[in-house]
Enzyme design. Structure first.
Site, PDB file in Angstrom:
ATOM      1  N   LEU A  65       0.223  -1.443  -0.090  1.00  0.00           N
ATOM      2  CA  LEU A  65      -0.138  -0.262  -0.182  1.00  0.00           C
ATOM      3  C   LEU A  65       1.439   1.328   0.183  1.00  0.00           C
ATOM      4  O   LEU A  65       2.311   1.194   0.558  1.00  0.00           O
ATOM      5  CB  LEU A  65      -0.741   0.390   1.711  1.00  0.00           C
ATOM      6  CG  LEU A  65      -1.797  -1.032   1.442  1.00  0.00           C
ATOM      7  CD1 LEU A  65      -2.257  -1.613   2.667  1.00  0.00           C
ATOM      8  CD2 LEU A  65      -3.261  -1.218   0.389  1.00  0.00           C
ATOM      9  N   LYS A 171      15.202   0.203   5.382  1.00  0.00           N
ATOM     10  CA  LYS A 171      14.614   1.391   4.368  1.00  0.00           C
ATOM     11  C   LYS A 171      14.390   2.107   4.132  1.00  0.00           C
ATOM     12  O   LYS A 171      15.179   3.005   2.889  1.00  0.00           O
ATOM     13  CB  LYS A 171      13.494   0.098   3.505  1.00  0.00           C
ATOM     14  CG  LYS A 171      12.184   1.349   2.418  1.00  0.00           C
ATOM     15  CD  LYS A 171      13.138   0.667   1.019  1.00  0.00           C
ATOM     16  CE  LYS A 171      12.381   0.888   0.445  1.00  0.00           C
ATOM     17  NZ  LYS A 171      12.383   0.897  -1.170  1.00  0.00           N
TER      18      LYS A 171
END
Ligand code: NAD
Length: 300
Positions: A65, A171
């Site tokens: 998402l 990340k």
């Protein structure tokens, strides 16, 4: 073979789901976009009519998402994943979101007895299509071992960064560095070209010198230097500037919460903010070059 619910079939999720189908898995898919669901149904997935329908029989739930609010709503909402996932299901969220929300949702899953991993990816849409993504995983090591075979069908590298939320932290560190490198590479190329240098020759020189970096060598922001790069197709496809801006914002949020100094990340965020205000949010993030040479529009 596992029954998998796959929710979020956008630029990244759709090709990832296709790779799981090709590997022989049974998929129930759901997205707010009917066209996205239809693309997967045509390839052999079962089109679910709701989140509850998608996860009802699932041994594994995978989500891809856009941002924090979508993930919170989808997992924690009254009719969301946690309300309907069967006992024993493994939850894997591959979205890039804040470590705080990743930990919050993993905590709520644990309270229901469900294991959850944050598993954001690197490698872009090309890596998603080729099945060569890098998964950067946070969460329990045993849960990761349960997920590994599935992740191997969508990627070629799987790293365990640490406990819940650690995948998101790693990340964000990577993407903050990438944003800084891309802006710096565009700035250096523009300086050389302003002095009459050929951008291809300058790129070749720096790629064999100490300024070499991923943006310069594999994703060159100057149009025409690298045929396969988004810069050579009008900055279409690739990784959107708006998503880079989101990630640089997440990096600043993470920096504040740990009181870590990230002045270059903060500056890169401002540059991408200006770029977005200039109406370029939909273009690939290498289009930040336009900020440095507005008159030519970066389209030489
Ligand atoms: P996208 O906007 O193309 O896709 C997101 C999908 O989620 C859309 O199809 C949307 O309809 C769907 N969605 C949103 N809310 C939903 C809900 N409540 N229920 C069902 N579906 C819902 O985004 P993307 O490019 O696929 O990126 C997804 C994530 O991956 C982002 O967090 C992004 O930062 C990250 N990422 C993207 C890239 C890239 O190159 N695009 C690379 C690495 C990581």
């Amino acid at each position: 073979m596992q029954h998998i619910a796959f929710i979020g079939l956008g630029n990244m999720g759709a090709p990832m789901a296709h790779n799981l189908l090709r590997a022989g898995h049974a998929l129930s898919v759901f997205d707010l976009s009917a066209a996205a669901v239809e693309g997967l149904r045509a390839a052999g997935a079962r089109a679910a009519t709701s989140v509850a329908d998608a996860v009802a029989q699932a041994g594994v739930v995978i989500t891809m998402l856009p941002a924090d609010r979508h993930v919170r709503e989808l997992y924690l909402g009254a009719d969301g994943v946690l309300a309907h996932a069967p006992a024993g299901a493994l939850l894997i969220d591959c979205s890039t979101i804040s470590a705080e929300v990743a930990r919050e949702v993993a905590g709520a899953a644990a309270a229901r007895g469900l294991a959850m991993l944050d598993a954001p990816v690197s490698g872009g849409t090309a890596g998603a299509a080729a099945g060569t993504l890098t998964f950067i995983v946070g969460g329990d090591a045993q849960a990761l071992e349960r997920a590994r075979a599935l992740l191997d069908h969508m990627g070629k590298n799987v790293f365990h960064a640490g406990a819940a939320g650690a995948g998101q932290v790693a990340k964000i560190c990577n993407n903050m560095l990438l944003g800084i490198l891309m802006a710096g590479t565009a700035e250096a190329l523009n300086l050389g070209v302003a002095h009459g240098l050929d951008p291809k020759v300058l790129s070749d020189i720096m790629a064999k010198s100490s300024g070499r970096n991923w943006a310069l060598e594999l994703y060159n922001p100057w149009p025409g230097v690298m045929e396969a790069a988004p810069a050579s197709r009008g900055y279409s496809g690739g990784f959107g500037s708006a998503l880079m801006l989101k990630d640089l914002g997440l990096a600043q949020q993470a920096a504040l919460s740990a009181q870590a100094a990230t002045p270059l990340g903060g500056l890169a965020r401002q540059l991408y903010q200006l770029h977005q205000q200039g109406g370029h949010g939909d273009l690939d993030f290498s289009s930040i070059l336009k900020l440095f040479r507005p008159r030519a529009g970066g389209d030489r």
